[in-house]
Design a protein around this motif. Structure first.
Motif, PDB file in Angstrom:
ATOM      1  N   VAL A 280       0.825  -1.217   0.000  1.00 44.99           N
ATOM      2  CA  VAL A 280       0.000   0.000   0.000  1.00 44.99           C
ATOM      3  C   VAL A 280       0.857   1.263   0.000  1.00 44.99           C
ATOM      4  O   VAL A 280       0.445   2.307   0.493  1.00 44.99           O
ATOM      5  N   LYS A 281       2.072   1.165  -0.534  1.00 46.43           N
ATOM      6  CA  LYS A 281       2.948   2.339  -0.626  1.00 46.43           C
ATOM      7  C   LYS A 281       2.282   3.487  -1.377  1.00 46.43           C
ATOM      8  O   LYS A 281       2.500   4.661  -1.067  1.00 46.43           O
ATOM      9  N   SER A 282       1.494   3.163  -2.370  1.00 47.66           N
ATOM     10  CA  SER A 282       0.854   4.185  -3.199  1.00 47.66           C
ATOM     11  C   SER A 282      -0.321   4.850  -2.493  1.00 47.66           C
ATOM     12  O   SER A 282      -0.856   5.846  -2.989  1.00 47.66           O
ATOM     13  N   GLY A 283      -0.727   4.298  -1.344  1.00 47.97           N
ATOM     14  CA  GLY A 283      -1.912   4.799  -0.658  1.00 47.97           C
ATOM     15  C   GLY A 283      -3.177   4.077  -1.054  1.00 47.97           C
ATOM     16  O   GLY A 283      -4.254   4.359  -0.529  1.00 47.97           O
ATOM     17  N   ASN A 284      -3.047   3.132  -1.988  1.00 46.96           N
ATOM     18  CA  ASN A 284      -4.198   2.363  -2.458  1.00 46.96           C
ATOM     19  C   ASN A 284      -3.969   0.871  -2.286  1.00 46.96           C
ATOM     20  O   ASN A 284      -2.833   0.398  -2.421  1.00 46.96           O
ATOM     21  N   LEU A 285      -5.026   0.155  -1.992  1.00 45.26           N
ATOM     22  CA  LEU A 285      -5.003  -1.302  -2.012  1.00 45.26           C
ATOM     23  C   LEU A 285      -5.985  -1.758  -3.073  1.00 45.26           C
ATOM     24  O   LEU A 285      -7.195  -1.515  -2.970  1.00 45.26           O
ATOM     25  N   ASN A 286      -5.464  -2.398  -4.121  1.00 47.92           N
ATOM     26  CA  ASN A 286      -6.328  -2.892  -5.195  1.00 47.92           C
ATOM     27  C   ASN A 286      -7.105  -4.118  -4.737  1.00 47.92           C
ATOM     28  O   ASN A 286      -6.527  -5.066  -4.199  1.00 47.92           O
ATOM     29  N   ILE A 287      -8.409  -4.091  -4.962  1.00 41.99           N
ATOM     30  CA  ILE A 287      -9.271  -5.250  -4.708  1.00 41.99           C
ATOM     31  C   ILE A 287      -9.932  -5.615  -6.029  1.00 41.99           C
ATOM     32  O   ILE A 287     -10.743  -4.858  -6.571  1.00 41.99           O
ATOM     33  N   VAL A 288      -9.541  -6.749  -6.575  1.00 44.13           N
ATOM     34  CA  VAL A 288     -10.060  -7.193  -7.866  1.00 44.13           C
ATOM     35  C   VAL A 288     -11.356  -7.955  -7.624  1.00 44.13           C
ATOM     36  O   VAL A 288     -11.358  -9.002  -6.966  1.00 44.13           O
ATOM     37  N   CYS A 289     -12.445  -7.420  -8.133  1.00 41.25           N
ATOM     38  CA  CYS A 289     -13.778  -8.000  -7.918  1.00 41.25           C
ATOM     39  C   CYS A 289     -14.141  -8.871  -9.111  1.00 41.25           C
ATOM     40  O   CYS A 289     -14.292  -8.362 -10.233  1.00 41.25           O
ATOM     41  N   VAL A 290     -14.279 -10.146  -8.862  1.00 44.26           N
ATOM     42  CA  VAL A 290     -14.475 -11.124  -9.941  1.00 44.26           C
ATOM     43  C   VAL A 290     -15.780 -11.871  -9.725  1.00 44.26           C
ATOM     44  O   VAL A 290     -16.116 -12.237  -8.592  1.00 44.26           O
ATOM     45  N   GLY A 291     -16.513 -12.110 -10.791  1.00 44.02           N
ATOM     46  CA  GLY A 291     -17.713 -12.929 -10.695  1.00 44.02           C
ATOM     47  C   GLY A 291     -18.973 -12.173 -11.071  1.00 44.02           C
ATOM     48  O   GLY A 291     -19.033 -10.933 -11.049  1.00 44.02           O
ATOM     49  N   SER A 292     -20.003 -12.923 -11.396  1.00 46.21           N
ATOM     50  CA  SER A 292     -21.242 -12.349 -11.928  1.00 46.21           C
ATOM     51  C   SER A 292     -21.993 -11.486 -10.934  1.00 46.21           C
ATOM     52  O   SER A 292     -22.720 -10.568 -11.328  1.00 46.21           O
ATOM     53  N   VAL A 293     -21.852 -11.743  -9.634  1.00 49.39           N
ATOM     54  CA  VAL A 293     -22.610 -10.978  -8.644  1.00 49.39           C
ATOM     55  C   VAL A 293     -22.201  -9.504  -8.655  1.00 49.39           C
ATOM     56  O   VAL A 293     -23.009  -8.613  -8.370  1.00 49.39           O
ATOM     57  N   TRP A 294     -20.945  -9.225  -9.032  1.00 52.05           N
ATOM     58  CA  TRP A 294     -20.490  -7.830  -9.080  1.00 52.05           C
ATOM     59  C   TRP A 294     -21.185  -7.038 -10.172  1.00 52.05           C
ATOM     60  O   TRP A 294     -21.140  -5.794 -10.169  1.00 52.05           O
TER      61      TRP A 294
END
Length: 350
Positions: free
Chosen positions: A257-271
């Motif tokens: 999280v050095k950039s100040g962001n944490l990527n959360i990859v949301c996968v699947g049809s419910v998204w």
């Protein structure tokens, strides 16, 4: 010219991409589900080989010319022992398929489609799973245990909960706070049944998890139309998904999280029903103090590309890749102190 393959495999269907040395796709195809827990390792290997061989034919790559690498990012591949068993089955039964293999869970392919350093993958499709991977390779997970022990927040979970709420209400065991008529009509239509007893074969002898989970898409349409019970089911699912993220945050390494962001990859049809999840999801996250932004992204390419990258890395080949082309931002949750009773602690005001 060498070629590099990657497979994104779920319980229901799978996708393959083959790239050349420039990182450009030269061919894609799809196939049946490749979760070895449901179909067995020999069948899983045959389905993988079938996709690769069909795609080789379409790309005019000789079948006896092995791919330089084949990355397998498959549902159910969380254990090193069974991953190795699958690789050995492929090498033994299909010796000209590929020279190198990288076998990992479906979460890893999704993650590496969006980033080279890691992050969180939160899957909500037929089933659910949450995996954190730090730049040093350390991991933490929440969920991924299948429908008997988990799958909270997934399409199967939403479909199951709809059925359970209706049954409990009709049994006078737990009364639903919302009318059940539309949901019960949807269940009868989906399974082509008349009575609750008619549903029992679909829960036991004829149980088909993907088919059961497909009820979720119809529930989403009911929710979009304003049905309160359907809306409450997506609200419940959203809370579970947010809690899965919170469950792994304590394991996040500062380098991630050095950039100040944490990527959360949301996968699947419910998204695809983010508008039905958003409010409850954000509210659940807002009761936790987080020192960095949570950036929810959806990959715009198949996670077969991430599997391909992993395979190329295992073969010690620096396959070119442009991550910015592989995802779109769904939502950014800012770093915050927790909200209590609607008031942010230490907030100033007039």
């Amino acid at each position: 010219m060498r070629y590099f393959g990657g497979i994104e495999g779920g319980a229901t269907h799978s996708h393959l991409v083959i790239c050349d040395e420039s990182g450009a796709s030269v061919g894609t195809t799809s196939g049946l589900g490749t979760n070895h827990w449901g179909i067995g390792i020999p069948t899983c290997a045959r389905r993988i080989a079938d996709m690769v061989e069909r795609c080789k034919d379409e790309c005019n790559i000789p079948r006896d010319m092995p791919l330089a690498s084949l990355g397998l990012s498959l549902s159910g591949c969380e254990q090193e022992a069974t991953n190795r068993e699958l690789e050995l089955e492929l090498r033994r039964t299909f010796p000209t398929l590929a020279e190198n293999y990288a076998v990992s869970s479906d979460t890893m392919g999704s993650m590496f489609t969006a980033s080279s350093i890691g992050g969180i993958v939160l899957i909500s499709g037929t089933g659910s799973n949450c995996l954190l991977r730090n730049p040093d390779g350390s991991t933490a997970n929440c969920g991924g245990w299948g429908h008997f022990l988990g799958d909270e927040g997934s399409a199967w979970f939403i479909s199951y909960r709809a059925t359970k709420v209706v049954f409990d209400h009709m049994d006078n065991l737990i009364k639903s706070p919302f009318p059940i008529d539309q949901t019960w009509a949807l269940i009868r239509e989906h399974f082509s049944i008349e009575t609750r007893y008619d549903l029992l074969p679909y829960c036991y002898a004829k149980f088909d998890k993907p088919f059961f989970a497909n009820l979720c898409e119809k529930l989403a349409r009911n929710a979009e139309a304003g049905d309160k019970l359907a809306l409450s089911l997506f609200h419940e699912a959203a809370i579970h998904l947010a809690r899965m993220i919170k469950a792994v945050l304590s394991k996040v390494h500062k380098d991630l999280v050095k950039s100040g962001n944490l990527n959360i990859v949301c996968v699947g049809s419910v998204w695809s029903s983010w508008n039905l999840l958003q409010e409850a999801f954000i509210n659940e996250l807002s009761i936790t103090s987080i020192d960095y932004n949570l950036k929810l992204v959806r990959i715009t390419k198949s996670s077969a590309y991430g599997a391909c990258y992993l395979g190329a890395d295992s073969a010690k080949f620096e396959l070119p890749r442009n991550y910015a082309d592989n995802f779109a931002v769904l939502h950014v949750h800012p770093n915050s102190t927790p909200i209590k009773n609607g008031v942010t602690p230490n907030a100033s005001g007039c």
